[in-house]
Each structure stands twice: as structure tokens, then as C-alpha cells.
Write a protein that holds these residues in place. Structure first.
Motif, PDB file in Angstrom:
ATOM      1  N   ALA A  71       0.667  -1.056  -0.131  1.00 20.02           N
ATOM      2  CA  ALA A  71       0.182  -0.256   0.115  1.00 20.02           C
ATOM      3  C   ALA A  71       0.687   1.333  -0.018  1.00 20.02           C
ATOM      4  N   LEU A  72       2.071   1.292   0.663  1.00 17.17           N
ATOM      5  CA  LEU A  72       2.718   2.568   0.854  1.00 17.17           C
ATOM      6  C   LEU A  72       3.347   2.649  -0.322  1.00 17.17           C
ATOM      7  N   SER A  73       3.819   1.819  -0.647  1.00 20.49           N
ATOM      8  CA  SER A  73       4.602   1.840  -2.204  1.00 20.49           C
ATOM      9  C   SER A  73       3.978   2.151  -2.881  1.00 20.49           C
ATOM     10  N   LEU A  74       2.738   1.667  -3.490  1.00 19.33           N
ATOM     11  CA  LEU A  74       1.001   1.945  -3.991  1.00 19.33           C
ATOM     12  C   LEU A  74       1.158   3.755  -4.126  1.00 19.33           C
ATOM     13  N   SER A  75       1.585   4.188  -2.565  1.00 10.73           N
ATOM     14  CA  SER A  75       1.565   5.618  -2.637  1.00 10.73           C
ATOM     15  C   SER A  75       0.504   5.756  -1.741  1.00 10.73           C
ATOM     16  N   LEU A  76      -0.437   4.826  -0.577  1.00 14.78           N
ATOM     17  CA  LEU A  76      -1.471   5.335  -0.222  1.00 14.78           C
ATOM     18  C   LEU A  76      -0.255   5.542   1.376  1.00 14.78           C
ATOM     19  N   TYR A 118      -4.724   3.064   4.229  1.00 13.43           N
ATOM     20  CA  TYR A 118      -4.773   1.672   4.685  1.00 13.43           C
ATOM     21  C   TYR A 118      -4.949   1.206   5.683  1.00 13.43           C
ATOM     22  N   GLU A 119      -5.977   2.210   6.899  1.00 17.12           N
ATOM     23  CA  GLU A 119      -5.955   1.847   8.232  1.00 17.12           C
ATOM     24  C   GLU A 119      -7.634   1.767   7.932  1.00 17.12           C
ATOM     25  N   ALA A 120      -7.520   2.986   6.651  1.00 14.09           N
ATOM     26  CA  ALA A 120      -9.419   2.589   6.246  1.00 14.09           C
ATOM     27  C   ALA A 120      -9.688   1.587   5.803  1.00 14.09           C
ATOM     28  N   ILE A 121      -9.060   1.297   5.319  1.00 15.41           N
ATOM     29  CA  ILE A 121      -9.279  -0.242   4.379  1.00 15.41           C
ATOM     30  C   ILE A 121      -9.441  -1.079   5.156  1.00 15.41           C
ATOM     31  N   LEU A 122      -8.224  -1.647   6.283  1.00 16.42           N
ATOM     32  CA  LEU A 122      -8.489  -2.129   6.961  1.00 16.42           C
ATOM     33  C   LEU A 122      -9.785  -1.963   7.989  1.00 16.42           C
ATOM     34  N   PRO A 173      -4.821  -1.994  -4.677  1.00 15.43           N
ATOM     35  CA  PRO A 173      -5.200  -1.335  -6.056  1.00 15.43           C
ATOM     36  C   PRO A 173      -5.825  -0.647  -6.110  1.00 15.43           C
ATOM     37  N   GLU A 174      -6.919  -0.898  -6.153  1.00 15.60           N
ATOM     38  CA  GLU A 174      -8.513  -0.140  -6.257  1.00 15.60           C
ATOM     39  C   GLU A 174      -7.691   1.643  -5.175  1.00 15.60           C
ATOM     40  N   ALA A 175      -7.992   1.533  -4.836  1.00 13.16           N
ATOM     41  CA  ALA A 175      -7.743   2.656  -3.922  1.00 13.16           C
ATOM     42  C   ALA A 175      -6.220   3.441  -3.841  1.00 13.16           C
TER      43      ALA A 175
END
Length: 62
Positions: free
Chosen positions: A17-22, A27-31, A58-60
Motif C-alpha cells: 500500500a505504501l509503495s503505491l503511495s497510499l 490503509y487503515e481505512a481499508i482495514l 490497488p483500487e484505492a
């Protein structure tokens, strides 16, 4: 999959997630969303949760 393997997978997913610039917040919102969604499922499993997190990253990032 045992607890240690699940934790390791969560760390890998966070790195992706971090590598995709999230951001950490994204990321926590996804969790949180996956957690809330899974509680409504009759057959909630850690494997389902990890797969759903993996699918949403990837969607985010789009």
C-alpha cells in the motif's frame, strides 16, 4: 494460516500500500472497512479478510 503468518501478510500488504503511495490513513481505512464488512458475513475468516485487503489496495491507489 497461523497468527504469525497473518501478521506477516498484513505487514507485506502495508508495504505494498505504501509503495503505491497510499497514506497510513488510507490503509487503515481499508482495514477498518474490511473489518466492518466481514462482521456481517456468516463465514468470516482471516483468509477472506486478507484477500479482501489485497483486492482493495490497488483500487484505492487508482
Amino acid at each position: 494460516m497461523n497468527f504469525a503468518e497473518q501478521a506477516a501478510e498484513l505487514h507485506r500488504l502495508e508495504a505494498v500500500a505504501l509503495s503505491l503511495s497510499l497514506s497510513d490513513d488510507q490503509y487503515e481505512a481499508i482495514l477498518r472497512d474490511v473489518d466492518a464488512t466481514s462482521k456481517a458475513l456468516p463465514d468470516d475468516t482471516p483468509a477472506w479478510r486478507l484477500a479482501e485487503i489485497r483486492r482493495r489496495i490497488p483500487e484505492a491507489a487508482r
